[in-house]
Write a protein that holds these residues in place. Structure first.
Motif, PDB file in Angstrom:
ATOM      1  N   VAL A  55       0.848  -1.206   0.000  1.00  0.00           N
ATOM      2  CA  VAL A  55       0.000   0.000   0.000  1.00  0.00           C
ATOM      3  C   VAL A  55       0.884   1.257   0.000  1.00  0.00           C
ATOM      4  N   PHE A  56       2.186   1.087   0.299  1.00  0.00           N
ATOM      5  CA  PHE A  56       3.108   2.228   0.296  1.00  0.00           C
ATOM      6  C   PHE A  56       3.939   2.240  -0.984  1.00  0.00           C
ATOM      7  N   ASP A  57       4.438   3.415  -1.348  1.00  0.00           N
ATOM      8  CA  ASP A  57       5.228   3.488  -2.586  1.00  0.00           C
ATOM      9  C   ASP A  57       6.715   3.190  -2.363  1.00  0.00           C
ATOM     10  N   GLY A  58       7.127   3.099  -1.097  1.00  0.00           N
ATOM     11  CA  GLY A  58       8.510   2.716  -0.806  1.00  0.00           C
ATOM     12  C   GLY A  58       9.497   3.866  -0.858  1.00  0.00           C
ATOM     13  N   SER A  59       9.001   5.102  -1.031  1.00  0.00           N
ATOM     14  CA  SER A  59       9.940   6.217  -1.195  1.00  0.00           C
ATOM     15  C   SER A  59      10.425   6.801   0.140  1.00  0.00           C
ATOM     16  N   LYS A  60       9.790   6.402   1.246  1.00  0.00           N
ATOM     17  CA  LYS A  60      10.218   6.916   2.563  1.00  0.00           C
ATOM     18  C   LYS A  60      11.601   6.329   2.891  1.00  0.00           C
ATOM     19  N   ASP A  61      12.457   7.128   3.560  1.00  0.00           N
ATOM     20  CA  ASP A  61      13.792   6.572   3.812  1.00  0.00           C
ATOM     21  C   ASP A  61      13.909   5.919   5.191  1.00  0.00           C
ATOM     22  N   SER A  62      12.773   5.669   5.831  1.00  0.00           N
ATOM     23  CA  SER A  62      12.771   4.914   7.094  1.00  0.00           C
ATOM     24  C   SER A  62      11.529   4.001   7.085  1.00  0.00           C
ATOM     25  N   TYR A  65       7.876   2.326   7.609  1.00  0.00           N
ATOM     26  CA  TYR A  65       6.542   2.935   7.587  1.00  0.00           C
ATOM     27  C   TYR A  65       5.764   2.639   8.863  1.00  0.00           C
ATOM     28  N   ASN A  66       5.110   3.704   9.386  1.00  0.00           N
ATOM     29  CA  ASN A  66       4.153   3.574  10.493  1.00  0.00           C
ATOM     30  C   ASN A  66       2.754   3.390   9.922  1.00  0.00           C
ATOM     31  N   GLU A  67       1.837   2.949  10.779  1.00  0.00           N
ATOM     32  CA  GLU A  67       0.440   2.790  10.367  1.00  0.00           C
ATOM     33  C   GLU A  67      -0.165   4.129   9.952  1.00  0.00           C
ATOM     34  N   THR A  68       0.385   5.231  10.491  1.00  0.00           N
ATOM     35  CA  THR A  68      -0.184   6.551  10.207  1.00  0.00           C
ATOM     36  C   THR A  68       0.364   7.169   8.918  1.00  0.00           C
ATOM     37  N   ASP A  69       1.380   6.550   8.315  1.00  0.00           N
ATOM     38  CA  ASP A  69       1.909   7.095   7.052  1.00  0.00           C
ATOM     39  C   ASP A  69       0.870   6.960   5.947  1.00  0.00           C
ATOM     40  N   LYS A  70       0.920   7.932   5.038  1.00  0.00           N
ATOM     41  CA  LYS A  70      -0.089   7.964   3.971  1.00  0.00           C
ATOM     42  C   LYS A  70       0.218   6.894   2.919  1.00  0.00           C
ATOM     43  N   PRO A  71      -0.737   5.976   2.654  1.00  0.00           N
ATOM     44  CA  PRO A  71      -0.504   4.983   1.605  1.00  0.00           C
ATOM     45  C   PRO A  71      -0.493   5.623   0.226  1.00  0.00           C
ATOM     46  N   CYS A  72       0.259   5.028  -0.679  1.00  0.00           N
ATOM     47  CA  CYS A  72       0.325   5.528  -2.046  1.00  0.00           C
ATOM     48  C   CYS A  72       0.814   4.380  -2.940  1.00  0.00           C
ATOM     49  N   PRO A  73      -0.064   3.404  -3.213  1.00  0.00           N
ATOM     50  CA  PRO A  73       0.390   2.198  -3.917  1.00  0.00           C
ATOM     51  C   PRO A  73       0.874   2.479  -5.332  1.00  0.00           C
ATOM     52  N   ILE A  74       1.853   1.674  -5.780  1.00  0.00           N
ATOM     53  CA  ILE A  74       2.423   1.894  -7.118  1.00  0.00           C
ATOM     54  C   ILE A  74       2.113   0.738  -8.064  1.00  0.00           C
ATOM     55  N   ASN A  75       1.266  -0.192  -7.632  1.00  0.00           N
ATOM     56  CA  ASN A  75       0.838  -1.254  -8.553  1.00  0.00           C
ATOM     57  C   ASN A  75      -0.635  -1.594  -8.286  1.00  0.00           C
ATOM     58  N   VAL A  76      -1.219  -2.338  -9.208  1.00  0.00           N
ATOM     59  CA  VAL A  76      -2.663  -2.634  -9.128  1.00  0.00           C
ATOM     60  C   VAL A  76      -2.982  -3.434  -7.870  1.00  0.00           C
ATOM     61  N   TYR A  77      -2.152  -4.425  -7.573  1.00  0.00           N
ATOM     62  CA  TYR A  77      -2.371  -5.225  -6.355  1.00  0.00           C
ATOM     63  C   TYR A  77      -2.464  -4.304  -5.129  1.00  0.00           C
ATOM     64  N   GLY A  78      -1.475  -3.412  -4.977  1.00  0.00           N
ATOM     65  CA  GLY A  78      -1.463  -2.491  -3.840  1.00  0.00           C
ATOM     66  C   GLY A  78      -2.685  -1.584  -3.825  1.00  0.00           C
ATOM     67  N   GLN A  79      -3.080  -1.127  -5.020  1.00  0.00           N
ATOM     68  CA  GLN A  79      -4.270  -0.248  -5.102  1.00  0.00           C
ATOM     69  C   GLN A  79      -5.525  -0.983  -4.650  1.00  0.00           C
ATOM     70  N   THR A  80      -5.662  -2.244  -5.084  1.00  0.00           N
ATOM     71  CA  THR A  80      -6.878  -2.990  -4.716  1.00  0.00           C
ATOM     72  C   THR A  80      -6.850  -3.351  -3.234  1.00  0.00           C
ATOM     73  N   LYS A  81      -5.658  -3.644  -2.697  1.00  0.00           N
ATOM     74  CA  LYS A  81      -5.580  -3.966  -1.262  1.00  0.00           C
ATOM     75  C   LYS A  81      -5.913  -2.720  -0.431  1.00  0.00           C
ATOM     76  N   LEU A  82      -5.436  -1.564  -0.878  1.00  0.00           N
ATOM     77  CA  LEU A  82      -5.767  -0.321  -0.163  1.00  0.00           C
ATOM     78  C   LEU A  82      -7.275  -0.059  -0.240  1.00  0.00           C
ATOM     79  N   ALA A  83      -7.866  -0.295  -1.401  1.00  0.00           N
ATOM     80  CA  ALA A  83      -9.319  -0.100  -1.542  1.00  0.00           C
ATOM     81  C   ALA A  83     -10.066  -1.033  -0.589  1.00  0.00           C
ATOM     82  N   GLY A  84      -9.552  -2.252  -0.396  1.00  0.00           N
ATOM     83  CA  GLY A  84     -10.153  -3.194   0.558  1.00  0.00           C
ATOM     84  C   GLY A  84     -10.080  -2.654   1.979  1.00  0.00           C
ATOM     85  N   GLU A  85      -8.916  -2.140   2.359  1.00  0.00           N
ATOM     86  CA  GLU A  85      -8.758  -1.536   3.698  1.00  0.00           C
ATOM     87  C   GLU A  85      -9.781  -0.418   3.897  1.00  0.00           C
TER      88      GLU A  85
END
Ligand SMILES: NC(=O)c1ccc[n+]([C@@H]2O[C@H](COP(=O)([O-])OP(=O)(O)OC[C@H]3O[C@@H](n4cnc5c(N)ncnc54)[C@H](OP(=O)(O)O)[C@@H]3O)[C@@H](O)[C@H]2O)c1
Length: 295
Positions: free
Chosen positions: A103-110, A112-132
């Motif tokens: 659900v994250f794009d992986g660009s953070k340099d540390s 990820y916390n649960e409070t970080d903003k998701p930003c998926p970079i593939n369809v799987y991640g997008q659909t999983k985020l939509a499920g959440e």
């Protein structure tokens, strides 16, 4: 207590079917008994079973194939969980659901916390985020566990692929610039069982709050580091014959795939550890136990 487990033959589902056994009556269904692409029937199954807890181990997990099957991935990963959430709300049942580091794009340099903003970079991640999001907006009681790099002694996973490759090939190139935490399906199932136990008590005392948790092994490595550790454990603990002579570190660019992967898949576990007074084990210790089983 009645627990409806969906996806009993998946990596996590198979382990859940064992770990949840002490919670009460388990009704465990596979794809032939509860097909997530048939939403009306799925709704009817939940309404008929009337569970106290729904555990959803079903997912469309073929990350690359999802790029060309976005519609189906959306149904399985987002629309079906939405149906489960709506039915859970009607029954006042607890919904347990799994999500992903993708659900994250992986660009953070540390990590990820649960409070970080998701930003998926593939369809799987997008659909999983939509499920959440569908679950979170439904109003039902839920726990969502985001996990990563799941493996088990059965199923389709990186560990079993590497075992096959090292016994067949003399040279292998493995990606060394994606970082995450290899996580065993058994660890996920055992922690889930503890969390359900607490959540049920909290629901009884009206102190339950729906939450998203990160649930992986602790500490991190790359796919290359994961492979090195698998080879070392295979040599130490099994009789598996290794043909491999040369293991090479490559970078993501040298291994193009239909779906983009986040470079940083590291997830912070503090919330899970503090909430449930747990100490999540190191990925190497958990992997060692799993390799021992392969003997
Ligand atoms: N695998 C990973 O590396 C990874 C990483 C991060 C998060 N996760 C998340 O962790 C959870 C568990 O994943 P896993 O590794 O256990 O996945 P898995 O081994 O691929 O299992 C997925 C399960 O979903 C079932 N399924 C797929 N389509 C279905 C449908 N139309 N109707 C009913 N069942 C269907 C599969 O059934 P069949 O057995 O019949 O195919 C299988 O039992 C998922 O939410 C996943 O998104 C996994």
């Amino acid at each position: 207590m009645k627990v409806l487990l969906l996806g009993k033959n998946g990596q996590v589902g198979w382990e859940l079917n064992r770990s949840l056994i002490a919670l009460g009556e388990i009704i465990a269904l596979d794809r032939t008994q509860a097909d997530f692409s048939k939403l009306k029937e799925l709704r009817e199954i939940v309404a008929q079973v009337k569970p106290d807890v729904i555990v959803n181990a079903v997912a469309y997990t073929a990350v690359d194939k999802a790029e060309s099957e976005a519609g189906l991935a959306e149904i399985i990963n987002a629309k079906a969980p939405a149906v489960l959430a709506q039915e859970a709300l009607k029954l006042n049942a607890l919904l347990i659901h799994y999500s992903t580091d993708y659900v994250f794009d992986g660009s953070k340099d540390s990590p990820y916390n649960e409070t970080d903003k998701p930003c998926p970079i593939n369809v799987y991640g997008q659909t999983k985020l939509a499920g959440e999001q569908a679950i979170a907006s439904s109003g039902c009681d839920y726990l969502i566990f985001r996990t990563s790099w799941v493996y088990a002694s059965r199923g389709h996973n990186f560990l079993l692929s590497i075992l096959k490759l090292i016994s067949e090939k003399e040279e292998l190139g493995i990606v060394s610039d994606q970082i995450g935490s290899p996580t065993s399906a058994r660890l996920i199932a055992e922690i889930t069982s503890l969390c359900i136990n607490s959540a049920i008590k909290e629901k009884k005392s009206a102190t339950f709050t729906s939450q998203v948790f990160h649930l992986t092994s602790s500490n991190y490595t790359s796919w290359y580091g994961f492979t090195e550790e698998i080879i070392s454990l295979v040599k130490e603990k099994t009789d598996i014959k290794i043909k491999l002579k040369s293991l090479n570190a490559i970078i993501t660019k040298e291994y193009p795939t239909p779906a983009k992967r986040p470079i940083n898949s590291r997830l912070v576990l503090d919330k899970l550890e503090m909430t449930y007074a747990l100490k999540v084990p190191d990925w190497k210790d958990v992997l060692s136990l799993c390799v021992e089983e392969l003997k």
